[in-house]
Design an enzyme around this catalytic site. Structure first.
Site, short mmCIF file in Angstrom:
data_model
loop_
_atom_site.label_atom_id
_atom_site.label_comp_id
_atom_site.label_asym_id
_atom_site.label_seq_id
_atom_site.Cartn_x
_atom_site.Cartn_y
_atom_site.Cartn_z
N GLU C 30 0.82 -1.31 -0.21
CA GLU C 30 0.61 -0.34 0.07
C GLU C 30 0.67 0.94 0.28
O GLU C 30 1.77 1.76 0.64
CB GLU C 30 -1.42 -0.08 0.96
CG GLU C 30 -2.08 -1.00 0.96
CD GLU C 30 -2.35 -1.83 2.42
OE1 GLU C 30 -2.22 -1.48 3.74
OE2 GLU C 30 -3.00 -2.41 2.54
N GLU C 63 -4.53 -7.11 2.02
CA GLU C 63 -3.11 -8.00 2.44
C GLU C 63 -3.95 -9.34 1.61
O GLU C 63 -2.56 -9.68 1.53
CB GLU C 63 -3.08 -8.31 3.89
CG GLU C 63 -2.96 -6.63 4.70
CD GLU C 63 -3.86 -5.04 4.48
OE1 GLU C 63 -5.42 -5.65 4.01
OE2 GLU C 63 -3.15 -4.04 4.44
N HIS C 132 -1.80 -1.41 16.22
CA HIS C 132 -1.16 -1.00 15.37
C HIS C 132 -0.29 -1.90 15.89
O HIS C 132 1.17 -0.84 15.13
CB HIS C 132 -0.91 0.16 15.58
CG HIS C 132 -2.06 0.66 14.16
ND1 HIS C 132 -3.62 -0.14 14.15
CD2 HIS C 132 -2.28 1.54 12.66
CE1 HIS C 132 -4.03 0.85 13.30
NE2 HIS C 132 -3.74 1.25 12.79
C1 LIG Z 1 -6.34 -4.09 7.16
C2 LIG Z 1 -5.77 -2.73 7.09
N1 LIG Z 1 -4.68 -1.85 6.82
C3 LIG Z 1 -3.95 -1.45 6.35
C4 LIG Z 1 -4.38 -0.30 7.58
C5 LIG Z 1 -3.52 1.23 6.86
N2 LIG Z 1 -4.09 2.43 6.98
C6 LIG Z 1 -5.07 2.86 7.46
S1 LIG Z 1 -5.97 4.15 7.01
C7 LIG Z 1 -5.95 3.48 4.92
C8 LIG Z 1 -6.54 3.93 4.12
C9 LIG Z 1 -7.59 3.78 4.21
O1 LIG Z 1 -8.36 4.80 3.66
P1 LIG Z 1 -10.34 4.83 3.15
O2 LIG Z 1 -10.78 3.21 3.94
O3 LIG Z 1 -10.46 5.49 2.09
O4 LIG Z 1 -10.97 5.43 4.87
P2 LIG Z 1 -10.00 6.83 5.28
O5 LIG Z 1 -9.18 6.84 6.16
O6 LIG Z 1 -10.29 7.50 3.68
O7 LIG Z 1 -11.08 7.25 6.08
C10 LIG Z 1 -4.69 2.33 4.86
C11 LIG Z 1 -4.30 1.95 4.40
C12 LIG Z 1 -4.92 -0.93 8.14
N3 LIG Z 1 -5.24 0.05 9.31
N4 LIG Z 1 -5.57 -1.87 8.31
#
Ligand SMILES: Cc1ncc(C[n+]2csc(CCOP(=O)(O)OP(=O)(O)O)c2C)c(N)n1
Ligand SMILES: Cc1ncc(C[n+]2csc(CCOP(=O)(O)OP(=O)(O)O)c2C)c(N)n1
Ligand SMILES: [Mg+2]
Ligand SMILES: [Mg+2]
Lengths: 327, 327, 327, 327
Positions: C30, C63, C132
């Site tokens: 990511e 993932e 985390h």
């Molecule tokens: C399973 C998982 N993979 C990766 C992450 C890291 N992560 C945290 S927020 C995020 C982006 C999420 O984007 P979105 O669903 O559009 O939500 P937004 O933050 O834009 O509200 C990622 C990849 C995570 N928390 N959980």
């Protein structure tokens, strides 16, 4: 003669009795309702017919969703039993199990808890190969907040499963598939067996053999073998890994001053390591020999029968380990 | 579906040969399981679903990749896996594709493009993407087939894989063999959409709903998808409608069908239907096909003999192939 | 003065050098490409600009698909580095990691292997709370077929990551986020550090302190503290958990006859248990005191700073454990 | 979308009050982070997305459930979480909703229906199903809101959850707050479909695409979905278009937008727009709103003071709330 019963019936009965006693107990998993056969090996047979398909729900093949549904419902009064058909499929629901079920009590500061029971079957011996038989209890024991229970007899399966269902924390209940139809004494109806109380199955004086689950059968065989050779083994069945009944283990080992741990999971980084570490730390000066561990060989579960047999902790391998502590 | 012409007679004969080979092996696996002679420990019959991979594999070479599932022996045979090594693997012999270590659920044979067989529902698709990604990066025109069932279309890995494949325009074809049932759960009890092919639109991907038991239609659908993938235009989801004739596992009473439903499906058995078609259309004579079938019988007999005569693996194999470095 | 470098730069450099050297090395995860910032904390910065977005791919949040894509590509010649942003998210990709990546070599009888590197960051200290920061290395060490590497300095991070990428097995490479910007000696370019070779960081005679990863910093602090009190500690950095360099550990402990293990993961069922068990088994009669373990307290990582500090193995807690072995 | 009438002035005022409260708190969180005074360790700003939960929560009571994510403080405040306990949690105080153990990513407050906050992308949806399942079984008319981002629509848990919810007709509303970006990955780089709402058809579920920053449209969309759920007609997927004004985390340079894109979005800031609308349409006077805003300022000030004056948790808290039984 006491009544006999196999694991399948005992586990079915525990769920039946728990559902009869508490309307918040419910069940979800793949194929669990009677229209879907009452479970792939019929462990849940009859439950949906008696308690309805609202309380006994066959699910899509979606372990993350099954686990999440159980967790969510448990936050508001239900006591769901979630079936993950085979233990290797917990890899699909690990996020919900580890990041959510095990942690929501702590992370919410005790405001919410997750009284779910996760039933899963596993165990080598049936020729299913590398993805259907793993014993992964050490993972979950390493996860603070998750209880881990492994019954070794039908009666224990009944009594421990009742305790899991009544428990206010997530309990992982691990059933052994290859020995599902092995008969044992029938349980006493309604009698829960407390978690965290090991069972001294057999008194002995020379060495303490500690095991749990299916490997208790191999352990029993090893004890019998050794008895004929004049070795007196005290056999302890842990029943639950978390909570761990260290007092009972230590009491036994401080008597025998020797300990062997046997389990089906691969030896390295398994439950036996924690036990060996704890026993040695607590009874360092009393121990007459290093604690021995017997577990599955360090590889994926193999398919070919001869390999699968050799992979598992056999009575012979347990006997050898015991003799090592006596040498 | 765009029509890109009909399969020619040679193509149909080829499909028949592949399908008949699968069926002959299936019959032999059943009787071997019954007799117990070869020590085969587990078997998932693909009976009824033979046409799907037979039509697809007519359009592939050994260079193209297949990732299939526990119920995948039809895919493997259609893809050209050598029968000797296949049977030896089922029999747990050292001459098996995987030296007897993988078994029926984990057959691998890279020379024929049989890259992975998984026992995990949904497990085939993420890996198929990786193979396709490698082909895309290398700029060759190989395609990858990901085979899976209708039940698998409800698990997370399906979603993640189709989305990723579409975003990256990977040369992969997702072949859902919709036999209307997942173990013992009927399609509509687990799946919220009428046609799985319609899920393709959630990924901006073409979705093809086709009668997988019709060799002409199946071949045409596969051709559209494979041509598209080879041309670098991206993935396709094919929902191939079919039927599972023999239950989930050997011994499954398979009681989930409505009165007459299964019988009707079996009456539409696609292999005799294709046989008749070939003769009726003058593509082959009865004698031609009998000759072919005798050849296939011989192949199977030879493979069984090969397996029977092969050695079982030494238990030292447990320590091999765990890591690159041998213990 | 020797050149200094932090972990972020060292890890970035290792990937850069590996990609430059071998065109089969690629990266997916990511936000890893430069258009997405070159990683959430810029560890992959510049790589997509230099090597292109075909080799350095930002992925959807998926993932299981990321891991599957890495596995599939690795079966046919690629050497993918898959980034799972934080270690707790490995719970989402566990099926691909455990049932597939770790097992495909064994289950295929050695026909296919999975030369992937799984990079993930984690570690408590930043106030992220329970989902985390977990150190889950014990899970993967308990999974035969997976290598597990945890660097403690920028130079080690560089050299060990090179080895992981070049290794023919799946390697889980665990990076500590809170200390990412801590400076250390710069690595020697192109110099891989072999897996399975522990590093005796400091000679000593009274007790052996074994640790790895971030906790090496706390371990160093404990050593310094004790030195002022006249206690001579030999400090061993494991560098990799699998393969485990038991000979080096045993050599040290048979000299000092006392051992303490410190790691950030919760103590029960952690890596320390395996080490304690092995050390005790091999050096039973030589040990002067029971092996002591210092790990995270048995709970989810807490949010509040004071709780998080108390959860972690501090130099004081390590010092106390060492004194216990000397009492 | 069916039109079911317009929100009345009181409704619009209520939405404004919720949104303004969110904004006031957001500003205060930013300045608290900058000053460092309260020791807040992490913060995900929802700035720009306030209208979505404000409109939804106008239609909910404390009995209805919300499961939200790390970027969820707007959802929580709209749902009525008490600000004192919220601020105290952010500040890691024992008076916080979770005694300071959960922190910003894990806020829980069951009295106001704030059931779970998760830091795992996709983690909210499976749990929401469980809450909805309990309501369905109990026959009450509570609904559950599952909040998540656009990026989360690509992970497996989304798929499993929507499918299960549809098969079981659960009273759950899946609210995708599409802010066009996931951390640093723009929508189209991770998502294969033009509109996430279109994915609803893959689950036989209504999908609503709506401008989430338009209070009238958002309210109407939420009303349709909530009415449907309360009537037992099943789940709805709402894709609420919005914009993330402040980057992923504090300090994020947020450089992923095209020239002028973010500025244009911020010019369309929905809160001042709604304020103007209320005055222009005579629903409130400038004085009314100033009075309201002063009240909100006071609320925030009080909450900050409450947090500042509250005690930090004792380290014995580490041992509490891990299991039902305290150590
Ligand atoms: C399973 C998982 N993979 C990766 C992450 C890291 N992560 C945290 S927020 C995020 C982006 C999420 O984007 P979105 O669903 O559009 O939500 P937004 O933050 O834009 O509200 C990622 C990849 C995570 N928390 N959980
Ligand atoms: C993740 C996972 N969950 C459950 C199972 C158990 N299981 C094996 S086959 C099967 C049914 C699969 O149905 P379908 O996808 O339709 O394939 P079919 O067997 O009909 O070809 C299930 C639930 C599994 N192997 N993996
Ligand atoms: Mg099926
Ligand atoms: Mg987003």
């Amino acid at each position: 003669m006491a009544k006999k019963m196999n694991f399948v019936t005992a586990i079915n009965l525990a769920m039946h009795d728990a559902m009869e006693q508490d309307e918040n107990v419910m069940l979800l998993g793949e194929d669990v309702a009677d229209e879907e056969g009452g479970g792939v090996v019929k462990v849940t047979k009859g439950l949906s017919t008696k308690f309805g398909t609202s309380r006994v729900r066959s699910t899509p093949i979606a372990e993350e969703a099954i686990m999440g549904a159980a967790i969510g419902a448990s936050l508001v009064g239900k006591r769901p039993i979630a079936e993950i058909m085979l233990m290797n499929f917990t890899t699909v629901s690990m996020d919900q199990m580890v990041n959510h079920a095990a942690k929501l009590r702590f992370m919410s500061g005790g405001q919410t808890n997750v009284p779910i029971t996760i039933r899963t079957m596993t165990g080598a011996g049936g020729g299913a190969g590398g993805q259907h038989c793993d014993m992964l209890e050490a993972w979950f024991a390493h996860t603070a907040g998750m209880k881990v229970v492994v019954p070794s007899t039908p009666a224990d399966a009944y009594g421990l499963l009742l305790s899991c269902i009544q428990d206010d924390d997530p309990c992982l209940f691990i059933e052994n598939l290859p020995t599902y139809w092995t008969m044992g004494e029938a349980p006493e109806r309604g009698q829960a067996i407390p978690l965290g109380k090991a069972n001294v199955v057999k008194d002995g004086s020379d060495v303490t053999l500690i095991s749990y689950g299916r490997t208790m059968m191999e352990a029993q065989a090893a004890c019998q073998q050794l008895e004929t050779e004049g070795v007196s083994v005290e056999l302890v069945d842990l029943r639950s890994i978390v909570p761990l009944d260290l007092p009972t283990v230590l009491e036994s080992v401080s008597k025998t001053r020797r300990a062997v741990i046997a389990h089906e999971a691969v030896t390295p980084f398994g439950v036996g390591a924690e036990l060996a570490a704890q026993i040695t730390e607590m009874l360092f000066s009393e121990l007459q020999a290093p604690v021995q561990r017997v577990g599955g060989s360090y590889n994926a579960v193999p398919y070919a029968q001869a390999l699968e047999d050799a992979h598992l902790p056999t009575p012979d391998r347990i006997t050898d380990a015991i003799k090592k502590t006596l040498a | 579906m765009t029509t890109l012409g009909q399969p020619d007679p040679a193509t149909l004969l080829d499909i028949y040969e592949r399908a008949a080979r699968i069926r002959k092996n299936d019959e032999a696996f059943h009787s071997a399981m019954q007799s117990g002679k070869l020590g085969i420990r587990i078997y998932y019959s693909p009976r009824g679903q033979e046409i799907i991979p037979s039509a697809i594999c007519n359009l592939l070479t050994d260079e193209d990749y297949l990732v299939t599932i526990y119920r995948g022996v039809h895919d493997q045979i259609a893809k050209g896996i050598p029968l000797n090594e296949l049977w030896a693997e089922y029999a747990g012999r050292v001459t098996g594709t995987c030296k007897g270590k993988g078994g029926p659920m984990h057959v691998t044979h890279p020379e024929t493009g049989n890259m992975v067989t998984t026992g995990i529902v949904g497990g085939s698709m993420p890996i198929a993407n990786g193979l396709a990604m490698a082909s895309q990066m290398d700029g060759n025109d190989r395609v990858t087939i990901a085979s899976f069932g209708d039940g698998a279309s409800n698990i997370g890995a399906f979603h993640e894989s189709l989305n990723m494949a579409s975003v990256w325009k990977l040369p992969v074809i997702f072949v859902c063999q919709n036999n209307l049932i997942a173990e013992h759960t009927r399609y509509e009890k687990g799946t919220s959409v009428e046609r799985i092919a319609d899920r393709a639109s959630a990924y901006g991907m073409p979705g093809i709903h086709v009668n997988g038991n019709d060799p002409l239609e199946m071949w045409k659908a596969a051709k559209v998808a494979i041509d598209r993938a080879r041309a670098g235009e991206g993935p396709t989801l094919i929902e191939a409608m079919t039927f599972r004739f023999m239950g989930h596992l050997i011994g499954d009473p398979d009681e989930h069908w409505n009165e007459g439903e299964k019988e009707a499906a079996m009456e539409r058995d696609p292999i005799p239907a294709l046989r008749r078609y070939l003769i009726d259309h003058g593509h082959a004579t009865e004698g031609d096909l009998q000759g072919l079938e005798e050849k296939l019988d011989q192949e199977v007999e030879d493979a069984m003999a090969f397996a029977a005569e092969s050695a079982k693996p030494d238990i030292l194999e447990l320590q091999k192939d765990v890591f690159a470095e041998e213990k």
